[in-house]
Design a protein around this motif. Structure first.
Motif, PDB file in Angstrom:
ATOM      1  N   HIS A  14       0.839  -1.198   0.000  1.00  0.00           N
ATOM      2  CA  HIS A  14       0.000   0.000   0.000  1.00  0.00           C
ATOM      3  C   HIS A  14       0.877   1.252   0.000  1.00  0.00           C
ATOM      4  CE1 HIS A  14      -3.007   2.782   2.132  1.00  0.00           C
ATOM      5  NE2 HIS A  14      -3.334   2.739   0.861  1.00  0.00           N
ATOM      6  N   LYS A  96      -1.545  12.080   3.943  1.00  0.00           N
ATOM      7  CA  LYS A  96      -2.859  12.735   4.013  1.00  0.00           C
ATOM      8  C   LYS A  96      -2.707  14.225   4.295  1.00  0.00           C
ATOM      9  CE  LYS A  96      -5.242   8.591   5.542  1.00  0.00           C
ATOM     10  NZ  LYS A  96      -5.886   7.898   6.671  1.00  0.00           N
ATOM     11  N   HIS A 126      -4.785  13.967  -7.590  1.00  0.00           N
ATOM     12  CA  HIS A 126      -5.093  14.261  -6.190  1.00  0.00           C
ATOM     13  C   HIS A 126      -6.227  13.350  -5.709  1.00  0.00           C
ATOM     14  CE1 HIS A 126      -6.049  16.676  -2.622  1.00  0.00           C
ATOM     15  NE2 HIS A 126      -7.291  16.695  -3.039  1.00  0.00           N
ATOM     16  N   ALA A 127      -7.290  13.249  -6.485  1.00  0.00           N
ATOM     17  CA  ALA A 127      -8.431  12.418  -6.104  1.00  0.00           C
ATOM     18  C   ALA A 127      -8.049  10.950  -6.011  1.00  0.00           C
ATOM     19  CB  ALA A 127      -9.570  12.621  -7.112  1.00  0.00           C
ATOM     20  N   VAL A 128      -7.259  10.484  -6.950  1.00  0.00           N
ATOM     21  CA  VAL A 128      -6.819   9.086  -6.927  1.00  0.00           C
ATOM     22  C   VAL A 128      -6.002   8.806  -5.666  1.00  0.00           C
ATOM     23  CG1 VAL A 128      -5.295   7.407  -8.066  1.00  0.00           C
ATOM     24  CG2 VAL A 128      -6.920   8.731  -9.424  1.00  0.00           C
ATOM     25  N   LEU A 130      -6.082  10.461  -2.787  1.00  0.00           N
ATOM     26  CA  LEU A 130      -6.963  10.484  -1.616  1.00  0.00           C
ATOM     27  C   LEU A 130      -7.714   9.167  -1.496  1.00  0.00           C
ATOM     28  CD1 LEU A 130      -8.485  14.089  -1.631  1.00  0.00           C
ATOM     29  CD2 LEU A 130      -6.811  13.133  -0.044  1.00  0.00           C
ATOM     30  N   ASN A 131      -8.175   8.647  -2.614  1.00  0.00           N
ATOM     31  CA  ASN A 131      -8.893   7.365  -2.612  1.00  0.00           C
ATOM     32  C   ASN A 131      -7.957   6.222  -2.193  1.00  0.00           C
ATOM     33  OD1 ASN A 131     -11.342   5.887  -3.132  1.00  0.00           O
ATOM     34  ND2 ASN A 131     -10.252   5.006  -4.882  1.00  0.00           N
ATOM     35  N   THR A 132      -6.731   6.267  -2.650  1.00  0.00           N
ATOM     36  CA  THR A 132      -5.740   5.234  -2.297  1.00  0.00           C
ATOM     37  C   THR A 132      -5.472   5.264  -0.790  1.00  0.00           C
ATOM     38  OG1 THR A 132      -4.713   5.427  -4.470  1.00  0.00           O
ATOM     39  CG2 THR A 132      -3.391   4.414  -2.741  1.00  0.00           C
ATOM     40  N   LYS A 134      -7.588   5.986   1.591  1.00  0.00           N
ATOM     41  CA  LYS A 134      -8.743   5.630   2.421  1.00  0.00           C
ATOM     42  C   LYS A 134      -8.577   4.263   3.030  1.00  0.00           C
ATOM     43  CE  LYS A 134     -12.233   8.527   0.409  1.00  0.00           C
ATOM     44  NZ  LYS A 134     -13.485   8.619  -0.275  1.00  0.00           N
TER      45      LYS A 134
END
Length: 134
Positions: A14, A96, A126-128, A130-132, A134
């Motif tokens: 991860h 984060k 950026h969105a990807v 942030l999703n990663t 989570k």
């Protein structure tokens, strides 16, 4: 490098995925900031000149924590000693924090927000990320 604690392999993978996302985002931010810098100050003539600006000019100050984060992750993943779960969690929390963008926040948060607003590609990365995370 493989951790001596195999139970951490999913967390290490991860962290590697987050690192890859940060590398892509960091490159896109550097490219975007170079373009904006050149609009204000003129063309940067060489990659060497650009590198010097990135490491020493205040225009690029806000990107240095992201650069340092990538180095920290690399050092942890390259270390031959066992990796502690707490080290991974600390880095993921730092990631984060680095992804905080705000019109009214710190100068770095404002600059990051502006970059996201200017570039759909940066907004997507950026969105990807942030999703990663989570």
């Amino acid at each position: 490098m493989t951790s001596t604690n195999f139970s951490l392999d999913p967390e290490i993978n991860h962290l590697r995925e987050v690192r890859q996302g940060f590398l892509r985002l960091h490159k896109a931010l550097l490219d975007a900031e170079r373009e904006t810098y050149e609009q204000h100050f003129g063309k940067i003539q060489t990659n060497g000149e650009f590198f010097q600006l990135v490491i020493s000019h205040e225009w690029f100050d806000w990107l240095r924590p992201m650069s340092q984060f990538i180095v920290q992750v690399d050092e942890l993943l390259d270390d031959k000693a066992a990796i502690a779960a707490s080290q991974i969690q600390d880095l993921l929390q730092q990631a984060k924090t680095l992804l905080k963008a705000s019109e009214d926040g710190t100068l770095s948060e404002q600059r990051y927000d502006q970059a996201i607003q200017r570039s759909p590609d940066i907004a997507f990365m950026h969105a990807v990320l942030l999703n990663t995370l989570k």
